[in-house]
Design a protein around this motif. Structure first.
Motif: not given
Length: 203
Positions: A11-20
């Motif tokens: 699986p492709l490891r994806v970091a989802v970053i919440v910026a606010s």
């Protein structure tokens, strides 16, 4: 051969970053919608990084010097997660035609963690849908040797464009945009992961 196939099929490891990090932000609702949408595509291992939960140091180290012990302790959780990621998705609003300071701080505290990996964007805010923030981020990430994918997801006016459950009111358009961006992120993520495994990046 089996090792290569296993690497390719992982699986492709994806970091989802919440910026606010602002009080009353809509970022978590937008991120939750994206995580549900991305989760339906398969082949992704998603890691949510909410910058409101990350105590980033405010002072940068001198050029070439190591972080102070206090800064290193603050980064101990988030830095390995960025390093482990094969790709990134940034969920960002637009503040004064730009992106949040907390996100810039995260970017500036890291170097190798970003290199030779793709980044996609989910933006929101006002009539522009956060697109001016995304255009600035493309320039910033280029400096870190991160590849920004062409297509992005733009949610216009999240205070009226999202339901109370965090779903876009125009689901078909938003999910179509997400599908296109995720497809590009997967292509670049797998291609660059293979390239990094084959030879060191010349950056």
């Amino acid at each position: 051969m089996s090792t290569e196939l296993t690497h390719q099929d992982a699986p492709l490891r994806v970091a989802v970053i919440v910026a606010s990090v602002r009080e009353g932000r809509r970022g978590p609702a937008v991120a939750d919608w994206f995580l549900r949408t991305a989760g339906s595509h398969g082949g992704l291992e998603l890691d949510l990084i909410d910058l409101a939960d990350v105590s980033l140091p405010l002072e940068m180290p001198g050029w070439g010097s190591a972080p102070s012990p206090a800064a290193a302790a603050a980064l101990a959780d988030v830095s390995p997660r960025l390093a482990a990621a094969d790709a990134f998705v940034v969920v960002t609003p637009e503040y004064n035609h730009s992106f949040p300071a907390a996100l810039k701080n995260l970017i500036d505290w890291h170097g190798a963690e970003w290199r030779a990996k793709p980044v996609g964007f989910v933006s929101y805010g006002g009539l522009g849908g956060g697109l001016r923030a995304v255009e600035q981020l493309r320039q910033v990430f280029a400096e870190t040797h991160t590849v920004s994918v062409r297509d992005s997801v733009s949610l216009h006016g999240p205070w009226s464009g999202l339901t109370e459950e965090g779903e876009p009111r125009d689901v078909a358009v938003s999910e179509g945009a997400a599908k296109g961006m995720i497809g590009q992120l997967q292509w670049w993520g797998r291609a660059l992961r293979t390239a990094r495994a084959t030879a060191p990046y010349a950056g």
